[in-house]
Design a protein around this motif. Structure first.
Motif, PDB file in Angstrom:
ATOM      1  N   GLY A 120      11.139 -14.812   6.826  1.00  0.00           N
ATOM      2  CA  GLY A 120      11.931 -13.635   7.140  1.00  0.00           C
ATOM      3  C   GLY A 120      11.225 -12.315   6.865  1.00  0.00           C
ATOM      4  N   TYR A 121      10.008 -12.378   6.350  1.00  0.00           N
ATOM      5  CA  TYR A 121       9.240 -11.162   6.080  1.00  0.00           C
ATOM      6  C   TYR A 121       8.185 -10.965   7.156  1.00  0.00           C
ATOM      7  CZ  TYR A 121      11.479 -11.416   1.551  1.00  0.00           C
ATOM      8  OH  TYR A 121      12.423 -11.474   0.552  1.00  0.00           O
ATOM      9  N   TYR A 122       7.714  -9.743   7.249  1.00  0.00           N
ATOM     10  CA  TYR A 122       6.705  -9.405   8.247  1.00  0.00           C
ATOM     11  C   TYR A 122       5.329  -9.426   7.610  1.00  0.00           C
ATOM     12  CZ  TYR A 122      10.496  -8.003  11.291  1.00  0.00           C
ATOM     13  OH  TYR A 122      11.622  -8.005  12.073  1.00  0.00           O
ATOM     14  N   LEU A 123       4.375 -10.016   8.316  1.00  0.00           N
ATOM     15  CA  LEU A 123       2.995 -10.056   7.860  1.00  0.00           C
ATOM     16  C   LEU A 123       2.171  -9.163   8.774  1.00  0.00           C
ATOM     17  CD1 LEU A 123       0.641 -11.191   6.158  1.00  0.00           C
ATOM     18  CD2 LEU A 123       0.492 -13.058   7.824  1.00  0.00           C
ATOM     19  N   CYS A 124       1.512  -8.183   8.169  1.00  0.00           N
ATOM     20  CA  CYS A 124       0.624  -7.287   8.916  1.00  0.00           C
ATOM     21  C   CYS A 124      -0.805  -7.740   8.675  1.00  0.00           C
ATOM     22  CB  CYS A 124       0.793  -5.841   8.458  1.00  0.00           C
ATOM     23  SG  CYS A 124      -0.318  -4.698   9.312  1.00  0.00           S
ATOM     24  N   HIS A 125      -1.511  -7.997   9.765  1.00  0.00           N
ATOM     25  CA  HIS A 125      -2.933  -8.352   9.713  1.00  0.00           C
ATOM     26  C   HIS A 125      -3.689  -7.177  10.311  1.00  0.00           C
ATOM     27  CE1 HIS A 125      -6.519 -10.855   9.831  1.00  0.00           C
ATOM     28  NE2 HIS A 125      -6.722 -10.394  11.050  1.00  0.00           N
ATOM     29  N   LEU A 126      -4.468  -6.491   9.471  1.00  0.00           N
ATOM     30  CA  LEU A 126      -5.211  -5.315   9.902  1.00  0.00           C
ATOM     31  C   LEU A 126      -6.698  -5.647   9.864  1.00  0.00           C
ATOM     32  CD1 LEU A 126      -4.477  -1.707   8.924  1.00  0.00           C
ATOM     33  CD2 LEU A 126      -6.796  -2.548   8.689  1.00  0.00           C
ATOM     34  N   SER A 127      -7.363  -5.489  10.986  1.00  0.00           N
ATOM     35  CA  SER A 127      -8.814  -5.676  11.052  1.00  0.00           C
ATOM     36  C   SER A 127      -9.432  -4.306  11.174  1.00  0.00           C
ATOM     37  CB  SER A 127      -9.201  -6.514  12.270  1.00  0.00           C
ATOM     38  OG  SER A 127      -8.631  -7.799  12.188  1.00  0.00           O
ATOM     39  N   ASN A 128     -10.426  -4.039  10.340  1.00  0.00           N
ATOM     40  CA  ASN A 128     -11.049  -2.719  10.344  1.00  0.00           C
ATOM     41  C   ASN A 128     -12.563  -2.838  10.272  1.00  0.00           C
ATOM     42  OD1 ASN A 128     -12.086  -1.956   7.428  1.00  0.00           O
ATOM     43  ND2 ASN A 128     -10.294  -3.234   7.168  1.00  0.00           N
ATOM     44  N   PRO A 129     -13.264  -1.795  10.674  1.00  0.00           N
ATOM     45  CA  PRO A 129     -14.725  -1.825  10.688  1.00  0.00           C
ATOM     46  C   PRO A 129     -15.351  -1.410   9.351  1.00  0.00           C
ATOM     47  CG  PRO A 129     -13.957   0.186  11.700  1.00  0.00           C
ATOM     48  CD  PRO A 129     -12.730  -0.604  11.297  1.00  0.00           C
ATOM     49  N   SER A 130     -14.796  -1.875   8.259  1.00  0.00           N
ATOM     50  CA  SER A 130     -15.307  -1.507   6.939  1.00  0.00           C
ATOM     51  C   SER A 130     -16.788  -1.876   6.816  1.00  0.00           C
ATOM     52  CB  SER A 130     -14.503  -2.247   5.864  1.00  0.00           C
ATOM     53  OG  SER A 130     -15.069  -2.041   4.595  1.00  0.00           O
ATOM     54  N   PRO A 132     -18.408  -6.339   4.978  1.00  0.00           N
ATOM     55  CA  PRO A 132     -17.799  -7.389   5.798  1.00  0.00           C
ATOM     56  C   PRO A 132     -16.736  -8.215   5.072  1.00  0.00           C
ATOM     57  CG  PRO A 132     -20.195  -7.426   5.998  1.00  0.00           C
ATOM     58  CD  PRO A 132     -19.860  -6.452   4.909  1.00  0.00           C
ATOM     59  N   SER A 133     -16.835  -8.319   3.749  1.00  0.00           N
ATOM     60  CA  SER A 133     -15.839  -9.096   3.008  1.00  0.00           C
ATOM     61  C   SER A 133     -14.493  -8.388   2.964  1.00  0.00           C
ATOM     62  CB  SER A 133     -16.327  -9.375   1.583  1.00  0.00           C
ATOM     63  OG  SER A 133     -16.353  -8.167   0.836  1.00  0.00           O
ATOM     64  N   GLN A 134     -14.454  -7.100   3.361  1.00  0.00           N
ATOM     65  CA  GLN A 134     -13.214  -6.336   3.314  1.00  0.00           C
ATOM     66  C   GLN A 134     -12.754  -5.918   4.718  1.00  0.00           C
ATOM     67  OE1 GLN A 134     -13.552  -3.091   0.570  1.00  0.00           O
ATOM     68  NE2 GLN A 134     -14.184  -4.388  -1.105  1.00  0.00           N
ATOM     69  N   ASN A 135     -13.159  -6.665   5.739  1.00  0.00           N
ATOM     70  CA  ASN A 135     -12.825  -6.287   7.104  1.00  0.00           C
ATOM     71  C   ASN A 135     -11.396  -6.641   7.497  1.00  0.00           C
ATOM     72  OD1 ASN A 135     -15.261  -5.128   7.477  1.00  0.00           O
ATOM     73  ND2 ASN A 135     -16.055  -6.658   8.873  1.00  0.00           N
ATOM     74  N   THR A 136     -10.709  -7.427   6.701  1.00  0.00           N
ATOM     75  CA  THR A 136      -9.320  -7.750   7.018  1.00  0.00           C
ATOM     76  C   THR A 136      -8.417  -7.466   5.836  1.00  0.00           C
ATOM     77  OG1 THR A 136      -9.614 -10.060   6.367  1.00  0.00           O
ATOM     78  CG2 THR A 136      -9.952  -9.545   8.691  1.00  0.00           C
ATOM     79  N   ILE A 137      -7.234  -7.005   6.159  1.00  0.00           N
ATOM     80  CA  ILE A 137      -6.212  -6.742   5.156  1.00  0.00           C
ATOM     81  C   ILE A 137      -4.952  -7.448   5.627  1.00  0.00           C
ATOM     82  CG2 ILE A 137      -4.735  -4.960   4.138  1.00  0.00           C
ATOM     83  CD1 ILE A 137      -7.094  -2.989   4.539  1.00  0.00           C
ATOM     84  N   ASN A 138      -4.331  -8.193   4.751  1.00  0.00           N
ATOM     85  CA  ASN A 138      -3.060  -8.834   5.052  1.00  0.00           C
ATOM     86  C   ASN A 138      -2.022  -8.327   4.063  1.00  0.00           C
ATOM     87  OD1 ASN A 138      -3.823 -10.716   7.199  1.00  0.00           O
ATOM     88  ND2 ASN A 138      -5.110 -11.637   5.622  1.00  0.00           N
ATOM     89  N   SER A 139      -0.875  -7.917   4.583  1.00  0.00           N
ATOM     90  CA  SER A 139       0.168  -7.427   3.691  1.00  0.00           C
ATOM     91  C   SER A 139       1.541  -7.795   4.236  1.00  0.00           C
ATOM     92  CB  SER A 139       0.061  -5.903   3.528  1.00  0.00           C
ATOM     93  OG  SER A 139       0.234  -5.269   4.775  1.00  0.00           O
ATOM     94  N   TYR A 140       2.433  -8.112   3.324  1.00  0.00           N
ATOM     95  CA  TYR A 140       3.811  -8.428   3.682  1.00  0.00           C
ATOM     96  C   TYR A 140       4.693  -7.195   3.511  1.00  0.00           C
ATOM     97  CZ  TYR A 140       3.344 -13.478   4.071  1.00  0.00           C
ATOM     98  OH  TYR A 140       3.025 -14.733   4.487  1.00  0.00           O
ATOM     99  N   GLY A 141       5.761  -7.144   4.295  1.00  0.00           N
ATOM    100  CA  GLY A 141       6.738  -6.084   4.161  1.00  0.00           C
ATOM    101  C   GLY A 141       8.109  -6.562   4.585  1.00  0.00           C
ATOM    102  N   GLN A 142       9.121  -5.815   4.200  1.00  0.00           N
ATOM    103  CA  GLN A 142      10.508  -6.149   4.561  1.00  0.00           C
ATOM    104  C   GLN A 142      10.753  -5.916   6.054  1.00  0.00           C
ATOM    105  OE1 GLN A 142      12.256  -7.001   0.865  1.00  0.00           O
ATOM    106  NE2 GLN A 142      13.658  -5.710   1.928  1.00  0.00           N
ATOM    107  N   THR A 143      10.069  -4.894   6.608  1.00  0.00           N
ATOM    108  CA  THR A 143      10.145  -4.582   8.031  1.00  0.00           C
ATOM    109  C   THR A 143       8.713  -4.476   8.542  1.00  0.00           C
ATOM    110  OG1 THR A 143      10.066  -2.190   7.704  1.00  0.00           O
ATOM    111  CG2 THR A 143      12.269  -3.222   7.692  1.00  0.00           C
TER     112      THR A 143
END
Length: 144
Positions: free
Chosen positions: A23-33, A36-47
């Motif tokens: 029931g939670y939202y997962l945001c997958h953010l890919s960035n050009p950091s 390379p070990s920090q190129n993806t961020i995953n975070s949960y949120g209520q919306t």
């Protein structure tokens, strides 16, 4: 501050938000950091907006740290004029604090945070020197 030659910077950030079975939202953010070990961020949120906000804040934190590290400024160094006067400089100071609070209302959560020193004591402070003639630098001067 170091001089850099003008160059075109074209980086793409990809954001994908999915509604998970829990029931939670997962945001997958890919960035050009640069790291390379920090190129993806995953975070949960209520919306989906909450999940995106958390991911973007994590990305902003990474880039603030990169900007600060690139300046390689000794925190205790004071530059002085020829007559020995300390030279004031302009700094963009960011105080970042996030936590979860158990409270009876949104107001109580905000009030309890404001009343304590927890924000300053546990906050992450980033200090980036900025040029006096930086366009819109006056916007960064809160309370001016």
């Amino acid at each position: 501050m170091s001089e850099t030659s003008p160059k075109l910077i074209n980086e793409n950030i990809s954001i994908t938000v999915t509604l998970e079975d829990n029931g939670y939202y997962l945001c997958h953010l890919s960035n050009p950091s640069p790291d390379p070990s920090q190129n993806t961020i995953n975070s949960y949120g209520q919306t989906q907006e909450h999940a995106i906000a958390i991911a973007l804040e994590q990305l902003a934190d990474k880039y603030r740290q990169i900007a600060e590290d690139q300046q390689n400024i000794d925190i205790l160094t004071v530059e002085r004029s020829l007559d020995g006067e300390a030279i004031s400089k302009l700094y963009h100071v960011t105080l970042h604090f996030e936590c979860t609070i158990d409270a009876e209302s949104k107001f109580e959560a905000m009030h309890d945070t404001i009343m304590g020193n927890t924000v300053v004591e546990n906050g992450k402070i980033t200090v980036i020197e900025v040029a006096e003639d930086l366009p819109f630098a006056d916007i960064l001067e809160l309370g001016a």
